[in-house]
Design a protein around this motif. Structure first.
Motif, PDB file in Angstrom:
ATOM      1  N   UNK A 266       0.793  -1.211   0.000  1.00 57.63           N
ATOM      2  CA  UNK A 266       0.000   0.000   0.000  1.00 57.63           C
ATOM      3  C   UNK A 266       0.829   1.267   0.000  1.00 57.63           C
ATOM      4  N   UNK A 267       2.130   1.145  -0.258  1.00 56.73           N
ATOM      5  CA  UNK A 267       3.005   2.314  -0.317  1.00 56.73           C
ATOM      6  C   UNK A 267       3.956   2.375   0.859  1.00 56.73           C
ATOM      7  N   UNK A 268       5.070   3.072   0.659  1.00 54.24           N
ATOM      8  CA  UNK A 268       6.096   3.113   1.699  1.00 54.24           C
ATOM      9  C   UNK A 268       5.626   3.886   2.922  1.00 54.24           C
ATOM     10  N   UNK A 269       4.847   4.953   2.729  1.00 56.97           N
ATOM     11  CA  UNK A 269       4.367   5.727   3.880  1.00 56.97           C
ATOM     12  C   UNK A 269       3.450   4.880   4.763  1.00 56.97           C
ATOM     13  N   UNK A 270       2.583   4.105   4.128  1.00 56.28           N
ATOM     14  CA  UNK A 270       1.686   3.233   4.897  1.00 56.28           C
ATOM     15  C   UNK A 270       2.491   2.162   5.629  1.00 56.28           C
ATOM     16  N   UNK A 271       3.545   1.653   4.961  1.00 55.69           N
ATOM     17  CA  UNK A 271       4.384   0.633   5.588  1.00 55.69           C
ATOM     18  C   UNK A 271       5.068   1.182   6.838  1.00 55.69           C
ATOM     19  N   UNK A 272       5.625   2.401   6.742  1.00 59.83           N
ATOM     20  CA  UNK A 272       6.277   3.009   7.902  1.00 59.83           C
ATOM     21  C   UNK A 272       5.265   3.217   9.026  1.00 59.83           C
ATOM     22  N   UNK A 273       4.102   3.718   8.663  1.00 61.10           N
ATOM     23  CA  UNK A 273       3.068   3.961   9.669  1.00 61.10           C
ATOM     24  C   UNK A 273       2.658   2.667  10.365  1.00 61.10           C
ATOM     25  N   UNK A 274       2.532   1.594   9.583  1.00 60.10           N
ATOM     26  CA  UNK A 274       2.135   0.318  10.174  1.00 60.10           C
ATOM     27  C   UNK A 274       3.217  -0.220  11.101  1.00 60.10           C
TER      28      UNK A 274
END
Length: 362
Positions: A266-274
């Motif tokens: 779902x994208x790198x930003x979503x990955x970091x947030x998760x």
């Protein structure tokens, strides 16, 4: 009951702590399909021989920030490709003791083989592909953060095999068999303590075996770009300025390549947030720790308490300050996952790395 006696899925005492069971079903495809759904965040599975009985027996316990279980089945293929690594978000170590059977395959592109009596280790931030014989194993799913202080370079453990003849490995085998035998009689508080003891012993044994083998991963060793960037994210997860531009710069890749790599997640930003919310939820879900919400927010890279609380509420539907109470409610008999619904078991998997008290994945 002797240590070698099997743990039965129908033991009424097992209901004292949250548990999940898929009994052998007499040969139809229901149990193997349920097993595949239950472990879908960890592996893609398939039978090696369609003529084999389609019976997989699963018995597992949720111990807070770890999961322990016994799994038995026919010859199966287990695959964890790079797309599943990216999309599942699991940040755990999987430790398996093979009571019977074994497997061959590769872990992160390196060959691996396990026989009955061996212990194997998989870093779920990396890929694997194995083919088993008919098997029965005891499996322990551990959050990375719980063993990193003892083990250090967790990536170097991926694909490690502790042979049956190892002295310290034998201690861990005996302990895991004892845990499987004793868990049905433990209260939730006792099971939590047992989980912490098991995590500590496991980490110390793995660290000892790694020193004996001289295993390490240096920058010259081949790695997937995904694994290398995940390591970078782990190292800087507490930095509020961590974003796609910084990752691309430090990793030496273009932002377009970075976005393609993390598209399945779902994208790198979503990955970091998760990853941030996963780590924060793990701390809040641990019944033996009492950490201020502000400390948790800062440690996991949130700029302010308010931004952390808002993100946590959005992801899990609960305020961080209420998370411990929800976690305690989860460990009250009758409030855990159902005994047979594989969708609930998949939620268990996600709760160890993400949802914790709330039961949802960000």
């Amino acid at each position: 009951m002797a240590d070698s006696d099997p743990v039965r899925c129908d033991d009424p005492a097992i209901r004292q702590i949250p548990q999940f069971a898929i009994p052998r079903d007499g040969g139809d495809a229901n149990s193997i399909a349920a097993f595949g759904m239950a472990v879908r965040d960890v592996f893609h599975i398939a039978r090696v021989d369609p003529a084999d009985p389609a019976e997989v027996e699963t018995l597992a316990w949720h111990l807070g920030t770890a999961m322990f279980g016994r799994f038995a089945g026919p010859a199966l293929r287990f695959d964890r490709p790079a797309t599943l690594v990216a999309s599942s978000g699991l940040d755990h170590l999987l430790v398996q003791y093979y009571e019977t059977g074994g497997f061959t395959g590769d872990a992160g592109g390196e060959p691996v083989a396990v026989r009955a009596g061996d212990i194997c280790v998989f870093d779920l931030a990396d890929t694997l592909s194995t083919t088993t014989s008919a098997f029965c194993n005891l499996s322990l799913l551990l959050p990375r953060a719980s063993i990193a202080p003892i083990v250090g370079d967790i990536a170097s453990l991926h694909g490690m095999v502790v042979p049956a003849g190892s002295a310290v490995g034998g201690l861990l085998c005996d302990h895991l068999r004892s845990v499987a035998r004793r868990l049905p009689g433990l209260t939730t508080a006792e099971a939590t303590l047992a989980a912490h003891a098991t995590v500590t012993l496991t980490a110390m044994v793995l660290a000892s075996e790694r020193r004996r083998e001289g295993r390490s991963r240096t920058p010259s060793c081949p790695r997937s770009a995904l694994l290398r960037i995940n390591r970078l994210i782990d190292a800087e997860i507490g930095n509020p300025a961590l974003d796609a531009e910084r990752i691309a710069h430090v990793a030496g890749v273009s932002r377009a390549a970075l976005y393609r790599l993390f598209a399945p997640a779902g994208g790198v930003a979503r990955h970091i947030r998760r990853r941030r919310l996963s780590g924060a939820a793990l701390e809040l879900a641990d019944p033996l720790r009492r950490v201020r919400v502000g400390e948790v927010a800062q440690r996991w890279g949130f700029a302010t308490d308010r931004s952390f609380s808002r993100a946590f509420q959005q992801a899990f539907g609960i305020a961080p300050s209420d998370a411990r109470e929800r976690c305690l409610a989860f460990f009250t008999p009758g409030n855990g996952a159902s005994e047979t619904d594989p969708r609930d078991f998949a939620g268990w998997m996600r709760s160890l790395h993400a949802a914790g008290p709330a039961g949802d994945q960000p």
